[in-house]
Write a protein that holds these residues in place. Structure first.
Motif, PDB file in Angstrom:
ATOM      1  N   THR A 236     -19.931  12.280 -46.951  1.00 18.22           N
ATOM      2  CA  THR A 236     -18.528  12.974 -46.962  1.00 18.22           C
ATOM      3  C   THR A 236     -18.061  13.748 -48.185  1.00 18.22           C
ATOM      4  O   THR A 236     -17.483  14.567 -48.264  1.00 18.22           O
ATOM      5  CB  THR A 236     -17.455  11.867 -46.719  1.00 18.22           C
ATOM      6  OG1 THR A 236     -18.064  10.610 -46.094  1.00 18.22           O
ATOM      7  CG2 THR A 236     -16.278  12.316 -45.649  1.00 18.22           C
ATOM      8  N   ALA A 237     -18.229  13.004 -49.537  1.00 16.62           N
ATOM      9  CA  ALA A 237     -17.893  13.322 -50.625  1.00 16.62           C
ATOM     10  C   ALA A 237     -18.571  14.718 -51.110  1.00 16.62           C
ATOM     11  O   ALA A 237     -17.761  15.736 -51.311  1.00 16.62           O
ATOM     12  CB  ALA A 237     -18.173  12.483 -51.701  1.00 16.62           C
ATOM     13  N   ALA A 240     -17.171  17.593 -48.695  1.00 14.77           N
ATOM     14  CA  ALA A 240     -15.916  17.832 -49.302  1.00 14.77           C
ATOM     15  C   ALA A 240     -16.077  18.926 -50.431  1.00 14.77           C
ATOM     16  O   ALA A 240     -15.372  19.952 -50.594  1.00 14.77           O
ATOM     17  CB  ALA A 240     -15.122  16.604 -49.807  1.00 14.77           C
ATOM     18  N   LYS A 241     -17.040  18.707 -51.150  1.00 12.48           N
ATOM     19  CA  LYS A 241     -17.365  19.805 -52.272  1.00 12.48           C
ATOM     20  C   LYS A 241     -17.727  21.091 -51.792  1.00 12.48           C
ATOM     21  O   LYS A 241     -17.375  22.147 -52.336  1.00 12.48           O
ATOM     22  CB  LYS A 241     -18.404  19.254 -53.185  1.00 12.48           C
ATOM     23  CG  LYS A 241     -17.940  17.979 -53.918  1.00 12.48           C
ATOM     24  CD  LYS A 241     -18.934  17.565 -55.168  1.00 12.48           C
ATOM     25  CE  LYS A 241     -18.468  16.242 -55.726  1.00 12.48           C
ATOM     26  NZ  LYS A 241     -19.773  15.537 -56.446  1.00 12.48           N
ATOM     27  N   LYS A 243     -17.208  22.221 -48.710  1.00 14.18           N
ATOM     28  CA  LYS A 243     -16.044  22.984 -48.358  1.00 14.18           C
ATOM     29  C   LYS A 243     -15.114  23.607 -49.374  1.00 14.18           C
ATOM     30  O   LYS A 243     -14.527  24.672 -49.090  1.00 14.18           O
ATOM     31  CB  LYS A 243     -15.164  22.083 -47.348  1.00 14.18           C
ATOM     32  CG  LYS A 243     -15.721  21.671 -46.204  1.00 14.18           C
ATOM     33  CD  LYS A 243     -14.774  20.690 -45.277  1.00 14.18           C
ATOM     34  CE  LYS A 243     -14.952  20.974 -43.907  1.00 14.18           C
ATOM     35  NZ  LYS A 243     -14.186  20.031 -43.164  1.00 14.18           N
ATOM     36  N   LYS A 244     -14.832  22.760 -50.381  1.00 12.14           N
ATOM     37  CA  LYS A 244     -14.177  23.214 -51.479  1.00 12.14           C
ATOM     38  C   LYS A 244     -14.567  24.611 -52.029  1.00 12.14           C
ATOM     39  O   LYS A 244     -13.930  25.478 -52.434  1.00 12.14           O
ATOM     40  CB  LYS A 244     -13.945  21.900 -52.650  1.00 12.14           C
ATOM     41  CG  LYS A 244     -13.296  22.675 -53.862  1.00 12.14           C
ATOM     42  CD  LYS A 244     -11.906  22.312 -53.684  1.00 12.14           C
ATOM     43  CE  LYS A 244     -11.203  22.779 -54.842  1.00 12.14           C
ATOM     44  NZ  LYS A 244     -11.766  23.575 -56.110  1.00 12.14           N
ATOM     45  N   LYS A 264     -25.665  16.551 -39.323  1.00 14.96           N
ATOM     46  CA  LYS A 264     -24.814  16.211 -38.395  1.00 14.96           C
ATOM     47  C   LYS A 264     -23.486  15.868 -38.900  1.00 14.96           C
ATOM     48  O   LYS A 264     -22.521  16.464 -38.260  1.00 14.96           O
ATOM     49  CB  LYS A 264     -25.296  14.612 -37.801  1.00 14.96           C
ATOM     50  CG  LYS A 264     -26.363  14.820 -36.663  1.00 14.96           C
ATOM     51  CD  LYS A 264     -26.637  13.573 -36.093  1.00 14.96           C
ATOM     52  CE  LYS A 264     -27.364  13.527 -34.897  1.00 14.96           C
ATOM     53  NZ  LYS A 264     -27.514  12.077 -34.514  1.00 14.96           N
ATOM     54  N   ASP A 268     -20.124  17.607 -38.007  1.00 14.47           N
ATOM     55  CA  ASP A 268     -18.953  17.113 -37.382  1.00 14.47           C
ATOM     56  C   ASP A 268     -17.733  17.290 -38.213  1.00 14.47           C
ATOM     57  O   ASP A 268     -16.463  17.233 -37.793  1.00 14.47           O
ATOM     58  CB  ASP A 268     -19.394  15.566 -37.650  1.00 14.47           C
ATOM     59  CG  ASP A 268     -19.998  14.946 -36.441  1.00 14.47           C
ATOM     60  OD1 ASP A 268     -20.059  15.691 -35.530  1.00 14.47           O
ATOM     61  OD2 ASP A 268     -20.599  13.947 -36.665  1.00 14.47           O
ATOM     62  N   SER A 269     -17.886  17.857 -39.462  1.00  9.85           N
ATOM     63  CA  SER A 269     -16.689  17.967 -40.403  1.00  9.85           C
ATOM     64  C   SER A 269     -16.230  19.370 -40.187  1.00  9.85           C
ATOM     65  O   SER A 269     -15.211  19.993 -40.741  1.00  9.85           O
ATOM     66  CB  SER A 269     -17.058  17.909 -42.027  1.00  9.85           C
ATOM     67  OG  SER A 269     -18.011  19.469 -42.166  1.00  9.85           O
ATOM     68  N   GLY A 270     -16.817  19.881 -39.212  1.00 10.17           N
ATOM     69  CA  GLY A 270     -16.488  21.437 -38.849  1.00 10.17           C
ATOM     70  C   GLY A 270     -16.773  22.455 -39.631  1.00 10.17           C
ATOM     71  O   GLY A 270     -16.685  23.699 -39.635  1.00 10.17           O
TER      72      GLY A 270
ATOM     73  N   LEU B   5     -11.060  19.256 -57.359  1.00  8.74           N
ATOM     74  CA  LEU B   5     -11.728  18.667 -56.001  1.00  8.74           C
ATOM     75  C   LEU B   5     -10.896  17.585 -55.822  1.00  8.74           C
ATOM     76  O   LEU B   5     -10.502  17.067 -54.729  1.00  8.74           O
ATOM     77  CB  LEU B   5     -13.258  18.403 -56.333  1.00  8.74           C
ATOM     78  CG  LEU B   5     -13.960  17.748 -55.225  1.00  8.74           C
ATOM     79  CD1 LEU B   5     -14.112  18.557 -54.144  1.00  8.74           C
ATOM     80  CD2 LEU B   5     -15.154  16.995 -55.637  1.00  8.74           C
ATOM     81  N   LEU B  13     -10.888  12.046 -49.042  1.00  9.60           N
ATOM     82  CA  LEU B  13     -11.795  11.164 -49.491  1.00  9.60           C
ATOM     83  C   LEU B  13     -11.500   9.652 -49.187  1.00  9.60           C
ATOM     84  O   LEU B  13     -12.156   8.819 -49.025  1.00  9.60           O
ATOM     85  CB  LEU B  13     -12.418  11.347 -50.882  1.00  9.60           C
ATOM     86  CG  LEU B  13     -13.043  12.902 -50.948  1.00  9.60           C
ATOM     87  CD1 LEU B  13     -13.394  13.070 -52.477  1.00  9.60           C
ATOM     88  CD2 LEU B  13     -14.386  12.665 -50.352  1.00  9.60           C
ATOM     89  N   PHE B 152     -11.103  15.406 -34.139  1.00 11.70           N
ATOM     90  CA  PHE B 152      -9.993  15.293 -35.110  1.00 11.70           C
ATOM     91  C   PHE B 152      -8.567  15.002 -34.395  1.00 11.70           C
ATOM     92  O   PHE B 152      -8.186  15.560 -33.479  1.00 11.70           O
ATOM     93  CB  PHE B 152      -9.990  16.441 -35.795  1.00 11.70           C
ATOM     94  CG  PHE B 152     -11.143  16.758 -36.654  1.00 11.70           C
ATOM     95  CD1 PHE B 152     -11.416  16.221 -37.780  1.00 11.70           C
ATOM     96  CD2 PHE B 152     -11.993  17.846 -36.490  1.00 11.70           C
ATOM     97  CE1 PHE B 152     -12.659  16.270 -38.477  1.00 11.70           C
ATOM     98  CE2 PHE B 152     -13.040  18.192 -37.223  1.00 11.70           C
ATOM     99  CZ  PHE B 152     -13.312  17.142 -38.342  1.00 11.70           C
ATOM    100  N   ARG B 162     -10.166  11.505 -38.293  1.00  9.82           N
ATOM    101  CA  ARG B 162     -11.180  11.389 -36.911  1.00  9.82           C
ATOM    102  C   ARG B 162     -11.158  10.356 -36.409  1.00  9.82           C
ATOM    103  O   ARG B 162     -11.011   9.074 -37.023  1.00  9.82           O
ATOM    104  CB  ARG B 162     -12.622  11.729 -37.460  1.00  9.82           C
ATOM    105  CG  ARG B 162     -13.218  12.740 -36.697  1.00  9.82           C
ATOM    106  CD  ARG B 162     -14.321  13.386 -37.317  1.00  9.82           C
ATOM    107  NE  ARG B 162     -15.516  12.202 -37.475  1.00  9.82           N
ATOM    108  CZ  ARG B 162     -16.425  12.399 -38.550  1.00  9.82           C
ATOM    109  NH1 ARG B 162     -16.612  13.683 -38.957  1.00  9.82           N
ATOM    110  NH2 ARG B 162     -17.335  11.299 -38.513  1.00  9.82           N
TER     111      ARG B 162
END
Lengths: 399, 200
Positions: A236-237, A240-241, A243-244, A264, A268-270, B5, B13, B152, B162
């Motif tokens: 996840t972390a 996030a980076k 996407k950022k 995957k 899942d995060s789009g 971030l 997060l 979502f 989610r």
């Protein structure tokens, strides 16, 4: 050299007159002494003579991780060697070759490989070795094999400096990381318009090395970097980076089991960023694990999957109960080169070594013809993509 | 440090962190429970979970017939599959844990072996179980068929919430509450040891 130590232990631990075992405690001390003696003798004083004659059948060895967390890769390769041996013996029934591969499990770990290599070298019937699979394990094993004149062909250790450690016996059936990294970067930039690349490694030697060469080639196209240590289950972390940074492509230089989880979670995060990776991910298992998320993934490898190289042989392997994976084809080729040498009448390490370094072998992956540093020449780094659940060869990645 | 971030992804997060932390908390509860009662760091604890996970996998793909290439299930069929997998996984883990205790710890404890001996026995069990499953699975990863679609639910301050993560957090909370009730109210938990419930 092991035998004298054992005799020493046996004679010391018995009373010379009665022949009875000495007192337990003393016995234990002696056992420790003997064990230390044996351990040191195998470290320092191994002297397996290259000329020692083998009185039974000749053996082909395979060295790589067969247990431990890296075992999947080692088993892929071992299966290739087993399959080659099986086919060879089916075609040459009278050949004086042991039908069982001599398995050397180094767990991909230099610390494990160090003490094992002298034992392999001391086995006089082991005349050739496919492996070691990993660069770190190769580095410690090679000097020992060189001293014992045991010829090796590694199907997957890609660190460029290995030749220095076993000059006279070292051969490599794949291109080094110096070639793959730039090719992977070019594969992505040629297929993703104005690519903004996010680069992720898994902190292993292989991954960091590959990422470094990718990084250099990408230059201005890189928008971010991250490390997800091997064994990460939650990306996840990093996502996030990604996407950022608004990355349009993600290059991951790790292995397939992690890559499938990563891609995957990315989907899942789009995120729709193109996912690309190196040879560590080129495995039918990746497609099986990531399923829909694997579609459109770009892969590079100095290797070629068995399914692509020869669907017929791949099917035959599966039927025999062995699943081909990354580097199965290269291991199959390496084993076949050695077997060809034996078929040509070479029965000692020295003559087999001479055969593989002077002759060439037309394998499934490429023609094996080693230069004076044991490297294959004229080989390509191939690009692959995944389409409808199948790994499709895109062809050699152009410079 | 990447403050931009941190600012942009803080809630996302945090939410993901809580979901992951809930899973870790459940696992560590098991550790502390065993340590509290037996004074033993159970090195085979993660293997117990591994076997539970494999049991759920076999149940989902075998018994419940969820194929990896299928679309995730919906409605009653999904809930039923999830519950059956959950129960089988719990049973498998429980049986494994009891067997490990009988095989590797009980005799050592009864004979008053040193802590080190029990610890080494625990490490031995851990290695044996891992290698056993490596042999069974040919050391290849298995994929879990997706029983429930991940969707979502809503977005809050840049965090995408989610469904699967919400379920994890709620389930973990419920289980911790149930365990706490069981330990403080049940005699069974206290009789085994000089009421170590406080150790939790």
């Amino acid at each position: 050299m092991l035998t004298p130590a054992i005799t020493l232990y046996a004679s010391l631990s018995r009373d010379t007159r009665t022949g009875k075992a000495l007192h337990m405690k003393k016995n234990r001390v002696l056992a420790v002494v003997a064990a230390v003696a044996m351990a040191t003798s195998s470290f320092v004083a191994f002297a397996p003579s290259a000329s020692a004659a083998c009185s039974s059948k000749l053996k082909i060895a395979y060295q790589g991780p067969l247990t431990g967390p890296e075992a999947a890769l080692g088993i892929n390769e071992l299966n290739g060697v087993k399959f080659a041996l099986k086919k060879f013996l089916a075609a040459n029934k009278s050949a004086n070759v042991d039908p069982v591969v001599y398995e050397v499990d180094d767990q991909g770990d230099p610390a494990v490989a160090g003490p094992i290599a002298p034992k392999v070298a001391a086995e006089e019937c082991v005349v050739a070795l496919v492996g070691p699979a990993y660069s770190g394990a190769s580095r410690v094993s090679l000097p020992i094999y060189e001293a014992a004149m045991l010829p090796i062909i590694t199907p997957s250790a890609t660190n460029p400096t290995l030749w220095d450690f076993g000059k006279t016996v070292f051969h490599r059936a794949v291109l080094t990381d110096d070639y793959q990294g730039p090719a992977l970067a070019r594969l992505v930039t040629s297929r993703v318009k104005n690519a903004k690349v996010f680069l992720v490694n898994d902190a292993t030697d292989y991954s960091v090395g590959l990422a470094k060469t990718v990084d250099i080639t990408l230059a201005g196209r890189l928008v971010g970097k991250d490390t997800t240590p091997q064994g990460t289950t939650d990306f996840t972390a990093t996502i996030a980076k990604i996407k950022k940074a608004k990355a349009t492509a993600v290059i991951y230089t790790g292995y397939f089991s992690q890559a499938s989880v990563f891609v995957k979670q990315l989907r899942d995060s789009g995120s729709k960023a193109v996912f690309a990776a190196g040879d560590g991910v080129l495995d039918a298992q990746f497609v099986k694990l990531a399923r829909k998320a694997a579609e459109g993934v770009l892969l590079s490898a100095p290797a070629i999957p068995m399914e692509t190289a020869s669907p017929k042989l791949a099917a035959e392997m599966v039927k025999a109960g062995w699943t081909p994976g990354v580097y199965t084809t290269e291991s199959y080729d390496a084993a076949n080169f050695f077997l060809e040498a034996i078929k040509a009448g070479n029965t000692t390490r020295a003559t087999i070594e001479k055969y593989v370094s002077t002759k060439s072998h037309k394998g499934l992956s490429k023609t094996l013809k080693f230069d004076d540093k044991g490297e294959v020449s004229g080989a390509d780094v191939n690009g692959f993509t995944i389409k409808n659940g199948k790994i499709v060869l895109l062809g050699a990645i152009k410079a | 440090m990447d403050f931009a971030l941190l600012r942009d992804a803080f809630w996302g997060l945090t939410f993901d962190g809580i979901a992951l932390g809930a899973i870790y908390a459940l696992i560590s509860l098991g550790y502390t429970l065993v340590y509290g009662v037996l004074r033993l760091i159970n090195f085979a604890h993660s293997e117990v979970f591994m076997i539970g996970t494999f049991a759920a996998l076999v149940t989902a793909s075998g018994l419940m017939g969820v194929k990896v290439e299928d679309d995730p299930r919906t409605g009653g069929s999904m809930i039923l599959t999830l519950i059956i997998c959950l129960v089988v996984a719990m049973l498998a883990s429980a049986i494994t844990a009891v067997l490990v205790e009988i095989v590797a710890y009980r005799r050592l404890r009864q004979r008053g072996a040193t802590k080190l001996a029990t610890l080494i026995s625990a490490i031995g069990v851990s290695i044996s179980l891992v290698e056993l499953f490596r042999i069974i699975t040919d050391s290849l990863p298995r994929e879990f068929p997706r029983i429930m679609e991940k969707t979502f639910l809503f977005s809050y301050a840049g965090a995408d919430i989610r469904n699967d993560k919400v379920i994890v957090i709620i389930a973990a909370g419920l289980m911790m509450f149930a365990l706490e009730r069981f330990i403080t109210k049940s005699r069974c938990a206290c009789e085994r040891s000089p009421c170590n419930a406080s150790a939790l």
